[in-house]
Design a protein around this motif. Structure first.
Motif, PDB file in Angstrom:
ATOM      1  N   ASN A  26      -9.744  14.127  -5.224  1.00 43.02           N
ATOM      2  CA  ASN A  26      -9.874  12.705  -4.906  1.00 43.02           C
ATOM      3  C   ASN A  26     -11.358  12.315  -4.950  1.00 43.02           C
ATOM      4  O   ASN A  26     -12.036  12.228  -3.931  1.00 43.02           O
ATOM      5  N   ASN A  79      -6.082  -0.780  -0.979  1.00 44.50           N
ATOM      6  CA  ASN A  79      -5.207  -1.273  -2.039  1.00 44.50           C
ATOM      7  C   ASN A  79      -5.911  -1.087  -3.382  1.00 44.50           C
ATOM      8  O   ASN A  79      -7.067  -1.474  -3.558  1.00 44.50           O
ATOM      9  N   GLU A  80      -5.207  -0.502  -4.326  1.00 46.25           N
ATOM     10  CA  GLU A  80      -5.780  -0.170  -5.634  1.00 46.25           C
ATOM     11  C   GLU A  80      -6.364  -1.391  -6.351  1.00 46.25           C
ATOM     12  O   GLU A  80      -7.345  -1.278  -7.094  1.00 46.25           O
ATOM     13  N   LEU A 136       0.827  -1.217   0.000  1.00 40.94           N
ATOM     14  CA  LEU A 136       0.000   0.000   0.000  1.00 40.94           C
ATOM     15  C   LEU A 136       0.856   1.260   0.000  1.00 40.94           C
ATOM     16  O   LEU A 136       0.629   2.184  -0.781  1.00 40.94           O
ATOM     17  N   ASN A 150       2.720   2.674  -3.144  1.00 40.07           N
ATOM     18  CA  ASN A 150       1.917   3.063  -4.301  1.00 40.07           C
ATOM     19  C   ASN A 150       1.839   4.592  -4.391  1.00 40.07           C
ATOM     20  O   ASN A 150       1.246   5.238  -3.525  1.00 40.07           O
ATOM     21  N   TRP A 194     -10.147  -1.629  -5.609  1.00 40.33           N
ATOM     22  CA  TRP A 194     -11.046  -0.511  -5.867  1.00 40.33           C
ATOM     23  C   TRP A 194     -12.250  -0.977  -6.692  1.00 40.33           C
ATOM     24  O   TRP A 194     -12.178  -1.930  -7.455  1.00 40.33           O
ATOM     25  N   ARG A 215     -12.726   9.482  -5.745  1.00 42.03           N
ATOM     26  CA  ARG A 215     -13.039   8.160  -5.181  1.00 42.03           C
ATOM     27  C   ARG A 215     -13.391   8.271  -3.697  1.00 42.03           C
ATOM     28  O   ARG A 215     -14.379   7.695  -3.246  1.00 42.03           O
ATOM     29  N   SER A 216     -12.573   8.993  -2.947  1.00 41.19           N
ATOM     30  CA  SER A 216     -12.884   9.176  -1.525  1.00 41.19           C
ATOM     31  C   SER A 216     -14.177   9.949  -1.345  1.00 41.19           C
ATOM     32  O   SER A 216     -14.981   9.643  -0.466  1.00 41.19           O
ATOM     33  N   ARG A 236       0.082   6.511  -6.286  1.00 40.88           N
ATOM     34  CA  ARG A 236      -1.284   7.043  -6.428  1.00 40.88           C
ATOM     35  C   ARG A 236      -1.957   7.191  -5.074  1.00 40.88           C
ATOM     36  O   ARG A 236      -2.656   8.175  -4.828  1.00 40.88           O
ATOM     37  N   LEU A 237      -1.765   6.213  -4.188  1.00 39.88           N
ATOM     38  CA  LEU A 237      -2.357   6.303  -2.846  1.00 39.88           C
ATOM     39  C   LEU A 237      -1.718   7.433  -2.055  1.00 39.88           C
ATOM     40  O   LEU A 237      -2.407   8.185  -1.366  1.00 39.88           O
TER      41      LEU A 237
END
Length: 179
Positions: A134, A97-98, A24, A27, A101, A136-137, A29-30
């Motif tokens: 962001n 973890n991507e 994690l 990454n 998703w 997604r969040s 992106r995270l």
């Protein structure tokens, strides 16, 4: 504390989570979504794991089928930017973890931890924030019943990039009971 949902287990971290946590934390992106630099060595992730092992605020999100630690979720004793801390208030954090998703896992985890916060910790409110870009969040936050409160500009952590707008949401005990 151990919470079980249809597909997940939320539990304290254990030393065996190091490999999955490093996956994690390395990454980029995270890291960009959460405001930290990606880890370049397992030693960096081990230092974070050591903090998590001592904490009663951050938990591992584990896939029930594989047993893999696929994310983190927390209820932190801190106030969001621009507010004053209260004993009956916490700030929610989460990371997934991507590879996992788009399956509805994080809303499942957030619902479980929010229920725990209101029912067992006797919280009166839970805050959560995300960087403006962001989405997604934002979807997880809105899907789980949080209401937009305010926007706050702050510098990015560990970066020389331009300041970023952070969006803050809140759920009160009354909101939770109405769901």
């Amino acid at each position: 504390m151990r919470l079980t949902t249809p597909r997940l287990v939320i539990r304290p971290f254990i030393e065996a989570d190091l490999t999955d946590l490093h996956e994690l934390m390395q990454n980029p992106r995270l890291g960009a979504m959460a405001g930290w630099q990606p880890h370049h060595s397992q030693a960096e992730s081990e230092a974070v794991l050591t903090m998590f092992l001592r904490s009663d605020e951050v938990f591992a999100v584990v896939d029930q089928v594989s047993g893999k630690m696929i994310g983190t979720i927390g209820l932190h004793r801190r106030a969001p930017s621009g507010t004053t801390p209260k004993d009956d208030s916490r700030e929610l954090s989460f990371m997934l973890n991507e590879a996992f998703w788009g399956q509805g896992l994080m809303p499942e985890a957030v619902t479980a931890i929010v229920t725990f916060g209101f029912n067992h910790l006797r919280l009166q409110e839970i805050w959560v924030g995300h960087f403006a870009d962001n989405q997604r969040s934002q979807r997880v936050i809105e899907k789980t019943g949080f209401h937009f409160e305010y926007e706050f500009e702050r510098p990015r952590l560990f970066s020389d990039e331009e300041p970023v707008d952070e969006m803050y949401y809140k759920m009160t005990l009354a909101d939770f009971r109405q769901r």
